[in-house]
Design a protein around this motif. Structure first.
Motif, PDB file in Angstrom:
ATOM      1  N   VAL A 166       0.853  -1.198   0.000  1.00 20.39           N
ATOM      2  CA  VAL A 166       0.000   0.000   0.000  1.00 20.39           C
ATOM      3  C   VAL A 166       0.885   1.242   0.000  1.00 20.39           C
ATOM      4  CG1 VAL A 166      -1.888  -1.157   1.212  1.00 20.39           C
ATOM      5  CG2 VAL A 166      -0.129   0.070   2.539  1.00 20.39           C
ATOM      6  N   ALA A 167       0.269   2.361  -0.335  1.00 26.48           N
ATOM      7  CA  ALA A 167       0.956   3.657  -0.294  1.00 26.48           C
ATOM      8  C   ALA A 167       0.453   4.452   0.903  1.00 26.48           C
ATOM      9  CB  ALA A 167       0.714   4.438  -1.581  1.00 26.48           C
ATOM     10  N   LEU A 168       1.375   5.038   1.647  1.00 30.33           N
ATOM     11  CA  LEU A 168       1.028   5.910   2.769  1.00 30.33           C
ATOM     12  C   LEU A 168       1.306   7.350   2.366  1.00 30.33           C
ATOM     13  CD1 LEU A 168       2.700   4.018   5.782  1.00 30.33           C
ATOM     14  CD2 LEU A 168       0.437   3.652   4.788  1.00 30.33           C
ATOM     15  N   VAL A 169       0.275   8.192   2.466  1.00 27.79           N
ATOM     16  CA  VAL A 169       0.431   9.605   2.110  1.00 27.79           C
ATOM     17  C   VAL A 169      -0.228  10.457   3.185  1.00 27.79           C
ATOM     18  CG1 VAL A 169       0.401   9.036  -0.346  1.00 27.79           C
ATOM     19  CG2 VAL A 169      -1.718   9.742   0.772  1.00 27.79           C
ATOM     20  N   LEU A 170       0.100  11.729   3.206  1.00 27.13           N
ATOM     21  CA  LEU A 170      -0.591  12.672   4.086  1.00 27.13           C
ATOM     22  C   LEU A 170      -1.950  13.028   3.467  1.00 27.13           C
ATOM     23  CD1 LEU A 170       2.314  15.095   5.049  1.00 27.13           C
ATOM     24  CD2 LEU A 170       1.155  13.459   6.550  1.00 27.13           C
ATOM     25  N   PRO A 171      -2.939  13.284   4.285  1.00 27.27           N
ATOM     26  CA  PRO A 171      -4.264  13.633   3.748  1.00 27.27           C
ATOM     27  C   PRO A 171      -4.225  14.851   2.814  1.00 27.27           C
ATOM     28  CG  PRO A 171      -4.421  13.156   6.086  1.00 27.27           C
ATOM     29  CD  PRO A 171      -2.967  13.181   5.752  1.00 27.27           C
ATOM     30  N   GLU A 172      -3.300  15.778   3.044  1.00 22.58           N
ATOM     31  CA  GLU A 172      -3.227  16.975   2.206  1.00 22.58           C
ATOM     32  C   GLU A 172      -2.387  16.772   0.941  1.00 22.58           C
ATOM     33  OE1 GLU A 172      -0.316  17.587   5.722  1.00 22.58           O
ATOM     34  OE2 GLU A 172      -2.302  16.695   5.332  1.00 22.58           O
ATOM     35  N   LEU A 178      -6.391  10.230  -5.174  1.00 24.50           N
ATOM     36  CA  LEU A 178      -6.393   9.107  -6.112  1.00 24.50           C
ATOM     37  C   LEU A 178      -7.085   7.889  -5.494  1.00 24.50           C
ATOM     38  CD1 LEU A 178      -2.700   9.295  -7.400  1.00 24.50           C
ATOM     39  CD2 LEU A 178      -4.752  10.240  -8.491  1.00 24.50           C
ATOM     40  N   LYS A 179      -7.637   7.034  -6.354  1.00 25.02           N
ATOM     41  CA  LYS A 179      -8.205   5.769  -5.878  1.00 25.02           C
ATOM     42  C   LYS A 179      -7.116   4.730  -5.628  1.00 25.02           C
ATOM     43  CE  LYS A 179     -12.784   6.241  -7.945  1.00 25.02           C
ATOM     44  NZ  LYS A 179     -13.788   5.649  -8.879  1.00 25.02           N
ATOM     45  N   ALA A 180      -6.021   4.855  -6.365  1.00 28.03           N
ATOM     46  CA  ALA A 180      -4.871   3.955  -6.202  1.00 28.03           C
ATOM     47  C   ALA A 180      -3.632   4.682  -6.697  1.00 28.03           C
ATOM     48  CB  ALA A 180      -5.076   2.655  -6.977  1.00 28.03           C
ATOM     49  N   VAL A 181      -2.492   4.290  -6.180  1.00 28.15           N
ATOM     50  CA  VAL A 181      -1.214   4.891  -6.554  1.00 28.15           C
ATOM     51  C   VAL A 181      -0.458   3.926  -7.462  1.00 28.15           C
ATOM     52  CG1 VAL A 181       1.021   5.653  -5.679  1.00 28.15           C
ATOM     53  CG2 VAL A 181      -1.064   6.305  -4.481  1.00 28.15           C
ATOM     54  N   ASP A 241       4.082  -2.771   3.364  1.00 31.65           N
ATOM     55  CA  ASP A 241       3.062  -3.807   3.439  1.00 31.65           C
ATOM     56  C   ASP A 241       1.783  -3.249   4.054  1.00 31.65           C
ATOM     57  OD1 ASP A 241       2.673  -4.724   6.458  1.00 31.65           O
ATOM     58  OD2 ASP A 241       4.803  -4.257   6.187  1.00 31.65           O
ATOM     59  N   GLY A 242       0.660  -3.831   3.655  1.00 31.37           N
ATOM     60  CA  GLY A 242      -0.622  -3.386   4.186  1.00 31.37           C
ATOM     61  C   GLY A 242      -1.066  -4.153   5.408  1.00 31.37           C
ATOM     62  N   LEU A 243      -0.169  -4.938   5.992  1.00 33.71           N
ATOM     63  CA  LEU A 243      -0.544  -5.744   7.151  1.00 33.71           C
ATOM     64  C   LEU A 243      -0.604  -4.910   8.427  1.00 33.71           C
ATOM     65  CD1 LEU A 243      -1.242  -8.666   7.909  1.00 33.71           C
ATOM     66  CD2 LEU A 243       1.186  -9.053   8.361  1.00 33.71           C
ATOM     67  N   VAL A 244       0.318  -3.977   8.566  1.00 36.08           N
ATOM     68  CA  VAL A 244       0.343  -3.113   9.753  1.00 36.08           C
ATOM     69  C   VAL A 244      -0.931  -2.257   9.784  1.00 36.08           C
ATOM     70  CG1 VAL A 244       1.546  -1.197  10.867  1.00 36.08           C
ATOM     71  CG2 VAL A 244       2.862  -3.049   9.829  1.00 36.08           C
ATOM     72  N   ASN A 251      -1.762  10.406  11.413  1.00 30.68           N
ATOM     73  CA  ASN A 251      -2.658  11.064  10.463  1.00 30.68           C
ATOM     74  C   ASN A 251      -2.236  10.696   9.041  1.00 30.68           C
ATOM     75  OD1 ASN A 251      -4.675  12.736   9.484  1.00 30.68           O
ATOM     76  ND2 ASN A 251      -3.321  14.529   9.430  1.00 30.68           N
ATOM     77  N   LEU A 252      -2.520   9.448   8.648  1.00 30.54           N
ATOM     78  CA  LEU A 252      -2.082   8.933   7.364  1.00 30.54           C
ATOM     79  C   LEU A 252      -3.269   8.475   6.539  1.00 30.54           C
ATOM     80  CD1 LEU A 252       0.814   6.636   8.639  1.00 30.54           C
ATOM     81  CD2 LEU A 252       1.049   8.943   7.687  1.00 30.54           C
ATOM     82  N   LYS A 253      -3.152   8.603   5.230  1.00 29.65           N
ATOM     83  CA  LYS A 253      -4.141   8.010   4.337  1.00 29.65           C
ATOM     84  C   LYS A 253      -3.485   6.812   3.669  1.00 29.65           C
ATOM     85  CE  LYS A 253      -7.721   8.891   0.977  1.00 29.65           C
ATOM     86  NZ  LYS A 253      -8.487   9.906   0.233  1.00 29.65           N
ATOM     87  N   VAL A 254      -4.185   5.675   3.671  1.00 31.21           N
ATOM     88  CA  VAL A 254      -3.666   4.435   3.113  1.00 31.21           C
ATOM     89  C   VAL A 254      -4.363   4.179   1.788  1.00 31.21           C
ATOM     90  CG1 VAL A 254      -3.290   1.973   3.502  1.00 31.21           C
ATOM     91  CG2 VAL A 254      -3.349   3.553   5.455  1.00 31.21           C
ATOM     92  N   LEU A 255      -3.580   4.100   0.711  1.00 27.23           N
ATOM     93  CA  LEU A 255      -4.128   3.905  -0.625  1.00 27.23           C
ATOM     94  C   LEU A 255      -3.622   2.596  -1.226  1.00 27.23           C
ATOM     95  CD1 LEU A 255      -3.525   7.491  -2.052  1.00 27.23           C
ATOM     96  CD2 LEU A 255      -5.700   6.536  -1.281  1.00 27.23           C
ATOM     97  N   PRO A 256      -4.442   1.915  -2.038  1.00 26.02           N
ATOM     98  CA  PRO A 256      -3.961   0.716  -2.731  1.00 26.02           C
ATOM     99  C   PRO A 256      -2.828   1.088  -3.689  1.00 26.02           C
ATOM    100  CG  PRO A 256      -6.355   0.894  -2.863  1.00 26.02           C
ATOM    101  CD  PRO A 256      -5.857   2.205  -2.328  1.00 26.02           C
ATOM    102  N   PHE A 257      -1.929   0.140  -3.898  1.00 20.56           N
ATOM    103  CA  PHE A 257      -0.863   0.305  -4.892  1.00 20.56           C
ATOM    104  C   PHE A 257      -1.190  -0.583  -6.081  1.00 20.56           C
ATOM    105  CE2 PHE A 257       3.269  -1.219  -6.613  1.00 20.56           C
ATOM    106  CZ  PHE A 257       3.713  -0.007  -7.139  1.00 20.56           C
ATOM    107  N   GLN A 258      -1.104  -0.018  -7.279  1.00 17.16           N
ATOM    108  CA  GLN A 258      -1.372  -0.757  -8.506  1.00 17.16           C
ATOM    109  C   GLN A 258      -0.164  -0.686  -9.438  1.00 17.16           C
ATOM    110  OE1 GLN A 258      -3.931  -2.633  -9.219  1.00 17.16           O
ATOM    111  NE2 GLN A 258      -5.152  -2.146  -7.392  1.00 17.16           N
TER     112      GLN A 258
END
Length: 301
Positions: A166-172, A178-181, A241-244, A251-258
């Motif tokens: 997964v991708a971790l980004v700041l909300p801003e 994006l729906k996926a990174v 990894d998206g397991l954690v 304050n993180l947004k978690v996005l799917p990685f494609q």
């Protein structure tokens, strides 16, 4: 040839000195020399030569040492197991996991296990995969959980699930909409991710290459958990990894990685020691925790 011959030979090989070998075995140097001479007479060839005042192992010694070391690892493992039986420690279960499974799976698995076995003693450790392998080999832990398959002949690695990258980004961040990174989305971003010398890093490098991009983390991490404070500090975008349970770590947004990429969740045990009843139970509890998270990997079942 007997066990004492192999024990002395192994000590000399490991310490490169008769004196140091004798100290390790808590015997005199003449005693070590006598056993070595007797061993060489029995097998019919020299194991060591004196060159420039130094003890140098022969090519034949190096060939023999590989199996001698393996045999004594097994003996050490058997001794630890025997001591546990003697000390009535079979109710003790020792589990080691790398950081992501520690955070995501061990709490739920432990809760299940403790409900059935309130009197059992459970020792949980968070360790890198390489150390888990070493401790499994010497019998210091009973069960391991990693994010990579361990290539050791005396270790059984069973893939029991998978964790998507997964991708971790700041909300801003502009990426947060994006729906996926994708790799292309990261071309102008500071990338925080695994080093290229790790299985996860090598997997991502292949994915990026297939998409016509280059995976070049400007900030390398050895533990995925280290990404959370780095992203929170505005230092970049992380691929981990998206397991954690990232949503709980700031304050993180978690996005799917494609395109979809995943790391295996691997259950690790010894091939030389029988698994205890508690070990088998806890393995099932881990698999139940994976199922509850929706991280099961039926293709590896």
């Amino acid at each position: 040839m007997n066990a004492r011959h192999l024990e002395v030979f192994r000590a000399i090989m490991r310490h490169n000195s008769l004196t140091a070998a004798a100290a390790a075995l808590n015997v005199s140097q003449p005693a070590v020399s006598k056993v070595l001479r007797h061993f060489e007479t029995l097998i019919g060839y020299k194991l060591f030569e004196r060159i420039g005042g130094r003890l140098v192992a022969t090519p034949e010694a190096h060939l023999l040492f590989r199996d001698a070391d393996r045999i004594f690892r097994e003996i050490e493992t058997l001794k630890i197991y025997s001591d546990r039986i003697r000390d009535k420690q079979l109710s003790l279960l020792r589990v080691a996991a790398s950081a992501p499974p520690t955070f995501a799976l061990l709490p739920a698995a432990t809760r299940r296990f403790r409900r059935r076995n309130p009197g059992a003693r459970l020792v949980l450790q968070t360790l890198p995969a390489e150390e888990i392998a070493e401790r499994i080999l010497i019998g210091d832990i009973d069960l391991g959980l990693t994010m990579t398959t361990l290539r050791e002949p005396q270790i059984r690695s069973e893939v029991v699930g998978a964790a998507d990258i997964v991708a971790l980004v700041l909300p801003e961040s502009p990426l947060a909409t994006l729906k996926a990174v994708t790799p292309a989305d990261l071309s102008d971003q500071t990338l925080i991710s695994y080093g290229m010398n790790t299985p996860a890093g090598q997997m991502l490098a292949r994915v990026f290459q297939e998409q016509g991009c280059v995976c070049d983390p400007q900030i390398e991490i050895s533990l995925s958990i280290a990404a959370a404070p780095l992203v929170s500090a505005g230092l970049g975008v992380a691929l981990v990894d998206g397991l954690v349970p990232w949503a709980k770590l700031g304050n993180l947004k978690v996005l799917p990685f494609q395109p979809r990429s995943a790391l295996d969740i691997v259950l690790v045990t010894s091939t030389t020691l029988p698994q205890s009843r508690f070990g088998r139970e806890f393995a099932r509890d881990i698999q139940a925790a994976i199922h509850d998270l929706g991280r099961g990997n039926p293709t590896h079942a």
